[in-house]
Design a protein around this motif. Structure first.
Motif, PDB file in Angstrom:
ATOM      1  N   MET A   1       0.644  -0.789   0.045  1.00  0.00           N
ATOM      2  CA  MET A   1      -0.154  -0.230  -0.167  1.00  0.00           C
ATOM      3  C   MET A   1       1.307   1.236  -0.006  1.00  0.00           C
ATOM      4  SD  MET A   1      -3.223   0.134   2.558  1.00  0.00           S
ATOM      5  CE  MET A   1      -3.977  -2.033   3.153  1.00  0.00           C
ATOM      6  N   THR A   2       2.012   0.978   0.478  1.00  0.00           N
ATOM      7  CA  THR A   2       2.710   1.993   0.439  1.00  0.00           C
ATOM      8  C   THR A   2       2.974   2.765  -0.812  1.00  0.00           C
ATOM      9  OG1 THR A   2       3.602   1.689   2.877  1.00  0.00           O
ATOM     10  CG2 THR A   2       4.598   3.072   1.394  1.00  0.00           C
ATOM     11  N   GLY A   3       2.920   4.179  -1.013  1.00  0.00           N
ATOM     12  CA  GLY A   3       3.196   4.758  -1.937  1.00  0.00           C
ATOM     13  C   GLY A   3       2.162   4.988  -3.207  1.00  0.00           C
ATOM     14  N   PHE A   4       0.716   4.825  -2.669  1.00  0.00           N
ATOM     15  CA  PHE A   4      -0.496   4.635  -3.009  1.00  0.00           C
ATOM     16  C   PHE A   4      -1.153   5.894  -3.300  1.00  0.00           C
ATOM     17  CE2 PHE A   4      -0.152   0.570  -4.383  1.00  0.00           C
ATOM     18  CZ  PHE A   4      -0.370   0.591  -6.089  1.00  0.00           C
ATOM     19  N   LEU A   5      -2.201   6.740  -3.193  1.00  0.00           N
ATOM     20  CA  LEU A   5      -2.609   7.392  -2.683  1.00  0.00           C
ATOM     21  C   LEU A   5      -4.024   6.814  -2.342  1.00  0.00           C
ATOM     22  CD1 LEU A   5      -2.696  10.488  -5.592  1.00  0.00           C
ATOM     23  CD2 LEU A   5      -2.095  10.869  -3.974  1.00  0.00           C
ATOM     24  N   ALA A   6      -4.466   7.556  -1.633  1.00  0.00           N
ATOM     25  CA  ALA A   6      -6.123   7.145  -1.016  1.00  0.00           C
ATOM     26  C   ALA A   6      -7.163   8.379  -0.479  1.00  0.00           C
ATOM     27  CB  ALA A   6      -5.967   6.429   0.292  1.00  0.00           C
ATOM     28  N   ILE A  58       5.086   6.254  -5.826  1.00  0.00           N
ATOM     29  CA  ILE A  58       5.541   7.150  -5.716  1.00  0.00           C
ATOM     30  C   ILE A  58       6.784   6.247  -5.191  1.00  0.00           C
ATOM     31  CG2 ILE A  58       5.691   8.982  -4.636  1.00  0.00           C
ATOM     32  CD1 ILE A  58       3.155   8.771  -5.487  1.00  0.00           C
ATOM     33  N   ASP A  59       7.489   6.627  -5.065  1.00  0.00           N
ATOM     34  CA  ASP A  59       9.040   6.099  -4.064  1.00  0.00           C
ATOM     35  C   ASP A  59       9.464   7.219  -3.145  1.00  0.00           C
ATOM     36  OD1 ASP A  59      11.520   4.895  -3.369  1.00  0.00           O
ATOM     37  OD2 ASP A  59      12.909   6.668  -4.354  1.00  0.00           O
ATOM     38  N   ILE A  60       8.828   6.754  -1.721  1.00  0.00           N
ATOM     39  CA  ILE A  60       7.917   7.444  -0.034  1.00  0.00           C
ATOM     40  C   ILE A  60      10.541   8.279   0.019  1.00  0.00           C
ATOM     41  CG2 ILE A  60       8.065   7.595   1.949  1.00  0.00           C
ATOM     42  CD1 ILE A  60       5.414   7.216  -0.144  1.00  0.00           C
ATOM     43  N   PRO A  61      10.871   7.609   0.358  1.00  0.00           N
ATOM     44  CA  PRO A  61      12.572   8.323   0.460  1.00  0.00           C
ATOM     45  C   PRO A  61      12.263   9.534   0.231  1.00  0.00           C
ATOM     46  CG  PRO A  61      12.602   6.115   0.337  1.00  0.00           C
ATOM     47  CD  PRO A  61      10.660   5.728  -0.835  1.00  0.00           C
ATOM     48  N   SER A  62      12.565   9.297  -1.484  1.00  0.00           N
ATOM     49  CA  SER A  62      12.666  10.504  -1.765  1.00  0.00           C
ATOM     50  C   SER A  62      11.938  11.604  -2.535  1.00  0.00           C
ATOM     51  CB  SER A  62      13.768  10.320  -3.305  1.00  0.00           C
ATOM     52  OG  SER A  62      12.816  10.169  -3.847  1.00  0.00           O
ATOM     53  N   VAL A  63      10.591  11.349  -1.917  1.00  0.00           N
ATOM     54  CA  VAL A  63       9.091  12.864  -1.919  1.00  0.00           C
ATOM     55  C   VAL A  63       9.926  13.876  -1.416  1.00  0.00           C
ATOM     56  CG1 VAL A  63       7.501  11.729  -0.953  1.00  0.00           C
ATOM     57  CG2 VAL A  63       7.045  13.161  -2.521  1.00  0.00           C
TER      58      VAL A  63
END
Length: 82
Positions: A1-6, A58-63
């Motif tokens: 689920m990490t990286g998705f819009l909700a 979406i790549d979380i560490p670089s956002v």
């Protein structure tokens, strides 16, 4: 689920669009880049969100917060056009 819009389905933030940045067994941590920044994510029960399936995550560490705001705005603009 990490990286998705909700979307939030329950609570005072119902119908708010978030980005999931972390997941545990029963909860997710979500941000919107404005009120809920990367420094202050919101803890939401998994039952209270609706995942928006997209082709790429979406790549979380670089956002950054600015990129999160832009992604959410871009998604809303695309959805309004359809």
């Amino acid at each position: 689920m990490t990286g998705f819009l909700a979307y939030s389905l329950a609570g005072h933030d119902k119908d708010t669009l978030y980005l999931i940045i972390e997941e545990t067994k029963d909860f997710v941590y979500v941000v919107d880049g404005v009120i809920r920044t990367l420094e202050r994510p919101k803890k939401k029960n998994k039952k209270h969100i609706q995942i928006i399936k997209q082709e790429q995550r979406i790549d979380i560490p670089s956002v950054t917060n600015e990129e999160i705001k832009y992604l959410i705005k871009l998604y809303r603009d695309i959805k309004e056009v359809k």
